[in-house]
Scaffold this active site. Structure first.
Site, PDB file in Angstrom:
ATOM      1  N   CYS A   1       0.852  -1.197   0.000  1.00  0.00           N
ATOM      2  CA  CYS A   1       0.000   0.000   0.000  1.00  0.00           C
ATOM      3  C   CYS A   1       0.888   1.249   0.000  1.00  0.00           C
ATOM      4  CB  CYS A   1      -0.950  -0.041   1.189  1.00  0.00           C
ATOM      5  SG  CYS A   1      -2.351   1.076   1.008  1.00  0.00           S
TER       6      CYS A   1
ATOM      7  N   HIS B   1      -3.758  -5.650   1.205  1.00  0.00           N
ATOM      8  CA  HIS B   1      -3.110  -5.946   2.484  1.00  0.00           C
ATOM      9  C   HIS B   1      -3.187  -7.414   2.872  1.00  0.00           C
ATOM     10  CE1 HIS B   1      -2.454  -1.758   3.553  1.00  0.00           C
ATOM     11  NE2 HIS B   1      -3.633  -1.505   3.029  1.00  0.00           N
TER      12      HIS B   1
ATOM     13  N   GLU C   1      -1.383  -8.788   4.904  1.00  0.00           N
ATOM     14  CA  GLU C   1      -1.098  -8.852   6.350  1.00  0.00           C
ATOM     15  C   GLU C   1      -2.367  -8.712   7.189  1.00  0.00           C
ATOM     16  OE1 GLU C   1      -0.632  -6.252   4.477  1.00  0.00           O
ATOM     17  OE2 GLU C   1      -0.692  -4.356   5.578  1.00  0.00           O
TER      18      GLU C   1
END
Ligand SMILES: Nc1ncnc2c1ncn2[C@@H]1O[C@H](COP(=O)(O)OP(=O)(O)O)[C@@H](O)[C@H]1O
Lengths: 79, 232, 582, 79
Positions: free
Chosen positions: B87, B204, B206
Site C-alpha cells: 500500500c 493488504h 497482512e
C-alpha cells in the site's frame, strides 16, 4: 480557448499540505524556504472563442464547483 | 528470518504487519524509525508498511521516499536484499525508484475499503512461493491512490520479463474491469523487481492472516518469505 | 499588579450580548470581577458560560442519568468515560457532535469532529482502537444535501483512515427535519491499562503548563468577532471560522502523547477542544483547585499579530495542554521534537486560584476561577410534555399493496437501503483486529491485540420514535444498543450519548429533552447499563424549525473471547428462531 | 521572492480527477467544455533575492520532490 483556474487556500486558513511540504524541503536541505502553500490548477479547454466570455464562464465554474469558497480563493486566467 | 518494519511519520499499518510477520516467523520484527541511518545487522527483509506517511500530502509516498532510511533501503536492495512494500509502502518504493511506475488517484476518486481478489501471476518468487501459478486469493484493500500506472515501454517490459506478481480478478480468477476497482493499468495489483527481491502491492495480505479476522488468504506471502529467506 | 484594560462599560454590555451572554449573566460577570471586563475576559466568560461548555440548560437533567456500576472507573465529568473490561484493561469512549461545522463545510466539519473525539479519548491515555458515527441527513433532494452527505462521509473517512483508526460502524437516517441541520456525531473507543488513566485536574504549584501539537491560528474564533469590524480592521474575509483538520499531525500527536504517557512526567493533560486554550486551562486549573498563569507570547502561532483574545478563543485543531512534573520539560520536549510537533512551556500553576493571562507585557485577563465555575448559569427551563399519540391497532390497518411489495418498498427506502457505499470509504480493517466489520453484525467487534478478549460497539437511535414519544424513544435507543451488543454475543457494559435537540428555550423542546433523558435513565437502570460520557448539542434549528429529537446512543460491551462473536449472515440449513413477542 | 511551481499530469497519463471534473461540469449544465486537466500549484516564499537563482532553486525542488517526472511535468514561475 484555454482557461486556467488557480485555487488556493484562503489566507489564514490552515494548509496542512503546504506545511508538510515546507518541512520536507527543509529536510532535503533546501535553505531559505519560508511559507509554502499548496493549491490546485484546473486547465479547461473551452469552445468559447471570446476571451471575456470564456473568463466569465470559467469564473462561474470555479464558484459553483472548482473552488470551495468557504476556505479557498480562486483566480482565472485565459490563454 | 530477521525482518525490519520501517515506521515513517503517518505510517499506520506497522502493527498489522508486525502481527503477520510474527505469526509466520515466530519472532517479532524490528520496528525501525525513519530517522535511523542504518539497518540492523543481519537484516533479511525490509518491509515498508501501509499508512499515510506524511499525511499523503503532495503525492502518496513522495516525502517518505526522501527519508534518511530510504538511502539505506536502496543500498540494501542494490545488494540483493529483500524489500516488501504494501500500500503506502508500494507507493514509497515507486517514488524512490526502487520499482517502476506510479500510483495515481483511484479512478472513482474515492477511498476504497473492501476485500478484493488477486490472481498470482508469478509464482515461485520469494513472495509467492507458497501459491500455485494462477491461484486466487482475497485481501482487504484500503487506499485512495492505488491506480497503478506506467508508460507503454515500462508496461511492455513488465509483461515481457514476467514481473507482474498479482492482478485484480474476480473470485473465480477472471480479469475484468469490474474487479479492477481502482482502475489500475492492466489490472496490476503488485509487481516485483527483475531480481525478484523487491515486491510492491496495494492490497493488504497482512490483514488476512487469522481466521478470526475473516481468513488466512494472506498468510502464504509470509510463509513463502520465511521459507525462501531461511533457505537463503 | 496592574489590571487588564477594561472595555468601555456601555460597549462591553453590548458586546456581551453579541457574544451570547444574557443580561443577568453579564451582571454576574461584573459582580465576580468587581469591574468592567477586558475583551479577553469577556471572551473567556462567554465561552465558559456558553451552552456548549457549561451545559447550562441540560445539566439538571443529565444529573438524573445512572452513571455508576462496579465496572465504571470514571463516569461523566472527565474527557471520556472509563470502564474496566478485564485483563487489567479499561475501555475509554465518548461520542461528540460536530453538527453546525459540518453544515458550513461538510468535509472539514466532519473530519475535525472525528479529530476532536479522538483527542478526548487518547488524552486519557488510551490508544484509540475504533471509530463509529451516527449521521442524520435531510432529504437527498434538499438544496446542498447531496454535497453535504458526500462531504461528511468523505471527511469522516479522510480523517479516520489517515490516523489509522478503523471506522467500524455507525448509522444513518434521512428526514426533511435535518435539511438545514444535519447531525454528525462521532464516537471513539480506546484501550488503556486500567491503572494508568490520565486525568485533567492540574496540581503542583509552580508546575509548568505545556502546549503541544499544532500552532495556533485564527481558526473558528466565534462569529461575533467577525461581525465587529473593530477587531478585524484588516478585512474580515481573512478570518475564516472554519477549522481545518490535519489528521497527519493528529497521528503524530497520538504517538507522541502515548510515548510521553509511558513515562511518569505528566501530572495532568487535556485536549484543546472548543474554545481551545480557554476551556482547557480554566477546566484543568478549576478541577485541581489551583491558579494558572499563561504567557501567551510563548504560544506557538501560525499567524502574525494575533491578540490575546484571538489566542484564547482560537479553535485550531490538534493541540493539547499538559501539566508536567517540574524539571522534566527537556525530556518531554525531546519526544515531541522527535515526532516533529510544536512544544512550548506557556505558563505555570499558582496558588492564587485565578487565571492570569499575560501578553506583550500587559495583563489581558485576571479572573477568579471558583466563581467562574460556581456562578456559571444553570437553568431549569420550562418543559412542555409531548402530546400523546394515539396507539394504533396493527390488526385494523388495511394492507393495500401486499406483503411482497411492502417489503420491497421498505428494503429500498432511504432508511433501510444498503449503507455499503458509506462504509466502503472507511478503512475498517487497519489495526488488524476487526472481527466484525460494518455490515457483518448488529454491532462491530474489535479484538484486543494479543488477547482473546474483544469489544463490541454500536450506535443507535430512531429519531421518529423519539418525535412520537421522546420517553419511549429514549428508552428504545438504549435498549436497541443493548440488544445489538447482546446479538453479537457481548456483555453490554455502558453507554455514551449524544443529545441532539432544538432550542431549549422552547418548552416543547425542553420537554422532549427531559422525556428522552427519563426514558434513557429508565432503560439504563433496568439494564444495568450506565452512562459514562456524553455530549449535548442544542439549538439545532433552521428558521425556527427543530430537528427530530435525536438522543444518539453509543454502546460498548465485552466478549471474553472474540472468537465467540456472532455475525448476522445466515447459512443454509440452519433453523430460524424468534425470541420475544411479535 | 515568491516562486510558483505548477505541476501537471503528463500527456498520456490518466487524469481521473480532471475527467471527473469535466463530467461534473457537464452535469451542472456547462456547455462547450473540452478536455479538463487537474494539477497542483505550490507557492514558495524564498529568501533568495536573485530571480535566476530563485528559479533554479525552485526547479531543483520540483525535480527532487514537488513533481514526479514519471507522471508529471512542471513549470516554475518567479514573481
Ligand atoms: N455511518 C456509518 N458508518 C459506518 N458504518 C455504518 C454507518 N451507517 C451504517 N453502518 C453500518 O451498516 C450496517 C447497517 O446499519 P443499520 O441499518 O443502522 O444497522 P442496524 O439497523 O442493524 O443497527 C451496520 O453494520 C452499521 O454499522
Amino acid at each position: 480557448m484555454k482557461a486556467r483556474v488557480y485555487v488556493m487556500p484562503k489566507a489564514g486558513v490552515l494548509d496542512p499540505q503546504g506545511k508538510a511540504i515546507g518541512h520536507a524541503l527543509e529536510g532535503l536541505g533546501f535553505a531559505g524556504v519560508g511559507e509554502v502553500r499548496a493549491g490546485k490548477v484546473i486547465e479547461l479547454e473551452l469552445a468559447e472563442t471570446d476571451a471575456a466570455k470564456a473568463k466569465a464562464a470559467a469564473e462561474e465554474m470555479a464558484r459553483r464547483l472548482l473552488a470551495n469558497t468557504v476556505i479557498e480563493s480562486f483566480r482565472v486566467e485565459v490563454l | 528470518m530477521k525482518a525490519v518494519v520501517v515506521v515513517f511519520p503517518g505510517t499506520n499499518r506497522e502493527r498489522d504487519m508486525a502481527i503477520a510477520l510474527e505469526r509466520a516467523t515466530g519472532r517479532k520484527p524490528v520496528m525501525l524509525f525513519h530517522r535511523e541511518t542504518a539497518l540492523p545487522a543481519g537484516t533479511d527483509l525490509v518491509v515498508l508498511p501501509g499508512g499515510f506517511s506524511y499525511g499523503d500530502y503532495l503525492r502518496c509516498g513522495a516525502m517518505a521516499a526522501q527519508s534518511p532510511i530510504m538511502r539505506e533501503v536502496a543500498g540494501f536492495a542494490a545488494k540483493g536484499g529483500h524489500v516488501l512494500g504494501v500500500c503506502n509502502g508500494f507507493q514509497i518504493l515507486c517514488e524512490a525508484g526502487l520499482l517502476p511506475g506510479a500510483l495515481l488517484r483511484n479512478a472513482s476518486l474515492r477511498f476504497l475499503s473492501m476485500d478484493c481478489h488477486m490472481r498470482v501471476e508469478r509464482a515461485g518468487t520469494p513472495y509467492t512461493a507458497h501459491w500455485q501459478q494462477g491461484a486466487v486469493f482475497r485481501a482487504p484493500m484500503a487506499h485512495g491512490d492505488g491506480n497503478f500506472f506506467c508508460d507503454d515501454e515500462t508496461h511492455a517490459r513488465l509483461v515481457a520479463e514476467n514481473l507482474v506478481a498479482f492482478r485484480y480478478c474476480t473470485p473465480e480468477g477472471t480479469l475484468t474491469d469490474a474487479a479492477n476497482r481502482n482502475g489500475a493499468r492492466d489490472n496490476i495489483a503488485g509487481i516485483v523487481s527483475p531480481n525478484l527481491r523487491v515486491c510492491g502491492l496495494m492490497p493488504h495480505p497482512e490483514d488476512l492472516v487469522d481466521p478470526l479476522m475473516g481468513g488466512t488468504d494472506g498468510l502464504p506471502m509470509f510463509t513463502s518469505l520465511v521459507d525462501s529467506l531461511a533457505a537463503a | 499588579m496592574s489590571l487588564p484594560a477594561p472595555l468601555d462599560p456601555a460597549r462591553a454590555r453590548k458586546l456581551s450580548a453579541e457574544f451570547g451572554l444574557k443580561g443577568d449573566e453579564y451582571d454576574r460577570v461584573l459582580a465576580i470581577l468587581g469591574r468592567t471586563p477586558s475583551l479577553t475576559e469577556l471572551g473567556i466568560f462567554s465561552v465558559m458560560w456558553s451552552e456548549h461548555c457549561s451545559y447550562k440548560s441540560s445539566r439538571v437533567w443529565l444529573r438524573t442519568l445512572p452513571t455508576k456500576a462496579p465496572w465504571v472507573i470514571h463516569g461523566p465529568g472527565e474527557n471520556a468515560g472509563v470502564i474496566a473490561i478485564g485483563d487489567g484493561l479499561a475501555a475509554i469512549f465518548k461520542m461528540e457532535s460536530h453538527n453546525h461545522p459540518s453544515f458550513i463545510e461538510p468535509y472539514q466539519g466532519a473530519a475535525t469532529g472525528v479529530g476532536g473525539i479522538l483527542r478526548d479519548v487518547f488524552t486519557m491515555g488510551a490508544r484509540p482502537i475504533a471509530n463509529l458515527n451516527a449521521l442524520r441527513f435531510g432529504s437527498p433532494d434538499a438544496p446542498r444535501m447531496k454535497r453535504i452527505i458526500d462531504g461528511v462521509v468523505r471527511g469522516i473517512g479522510g480523517y479516520g483512515n489517515c490516523v489509522g483508526v478503523p471506522t467500524v460502524g455507525g448509522e444513518v437516517n434521512f428526514h426533511p427535519a435535518y435539511n438545514g441541520n444535519p447531525l454528525v456525531n462521532a464516537m471513539t473507543v480506546g484501550i488503556a491499562p486500567a491503572d494508568r488513566i490520565f486525568l485533567s485536574a492540574a496540581a503542583g504549584i509552580g508546575n509548568p503548563v505545556v502546549y503541544v501539537g499544532s500552532k495556533t491560528g485564527r481558526d473558528g474564533i466565534h462569529g461575533a468577532t467577525m461581525a465587529s469590524a473593530e477587531f478585524s480592521a484588516d478585512a474580515e474575509e481573512k478570518r475564516p471560522t472554519v477549522q481545518i483538520g490535519d489528521p497527519f499531525v493528529e497521528k503524530l500527536l497520538i504517538e507522541a502523547c502515548l510515548e510521553l504517557m509511558a513515562t511518569d512526567m505528566i501530572v495532568a493533560i487535556q485536549d484543546m477542544g472548543a474554545a481551545g486554550l480557554t476551556s482547557s486551562s480554566v477546566e484543568m486549573a478549576g478541577k485541581g483547585g489551583v491558579g494558572i498563569e499563561l504567557a501567551l507570547d510563548n504560544v506557538p502561532q501560525r499567524e502574525i499579530g494575533m491578540t490575546a483574545y484571538e489566542m484564547m478563543l482560537s479553535e485550531s485543531q490538534e493541540r493539547m495542554l499538559m501539566i508536567l512534573k517540574p524539571g522534566r520539560e527537556a525530556e518531554a520536549e525531546a519526544i515531541f521534537r522527535k515526532w516533529e510537533l510544536d512544544f512550548a512551556v506557556i505558563g505555570h500553576l499558582t496558588d492564587t486560584g485565578r487565571i492570569v493571562i499575560r501578553h506583550k507585557g500587559a495583563i489581558e485577563a485576571d479572573i477568579p476561577l471558583a466563581p467562574l465555575e460556581s456562578e456559571a448559569p444553570l437553568y431549569r427551563r420550562p418543559t412542555a410534555e409531548t402530546p400523546r399519540q394515539p396507539v394504533l391497532d396493527a390488526t385494523t390497518i388495511a394492507d393495500p399493496v401486499g406483503i411482497t411489495a411492502a417489503l420491497q418498498t421498505l428494503v429500498g427506502s432511504l432508511d433501510l437501503c444498503s449503507r455499503r457505499w458509506i462504509w466502503d470509504q472507511y478503512d475498517s480493517t487497519v489495526g488488524g483486529q476487526t472481527v466484525q466489520r460494518p455490515g457483518g453484525a448488529d454491532a462491530a467487534v474489535v479484538k484486543l491485540e494479543g488477547l482473546k478478549r474483544g469489544l463490541a460497539m454500536t450506535t443507535d437511535c430512531t429519531p421518529r420514535y423519539c418525535l412520537a414519544d421522546p420517553e419511549e424513544g429514549g428508552k428504545q435507543a438504549v435498549a436497541e444498543a443493548w440488544r445489538n451488543l447482546t446479538a453479537v454475543g457481548a456483555r453490554p457494559l455502558a453507554i455514551t450519548d449524544n443529545m441532539n435537540f432544538g432550542n431549549p428555550e422552547k418548552p416543547e423542546i425542553m420537554g422532549q429533552f427531559a422525556a428522552a433523558v427519563r426514558g434513557m435513565a429508565a432503560a439504563c437502570t433496568a439494564l444495568d447499563f450506565p452512562v459514562v460520557s456524553g455530549n449535548v448539542s442544542l439549538y439545532n434549528e433552521t428558521n425556527g424549525a427543530a430537528i427530530l429529537p435525536t438522543p444518539a446512543i453509543g454502546g460498548v460491551g465485552v466478549l471474553e473471547d472474540a472468537a465467540q462473536a456472532v455475525g448476522l449472515a445466515l447459512e443454509p440449513g440452519l433453523d430460524l428462531v424468534v425470541i420475544g413477542d411479535t
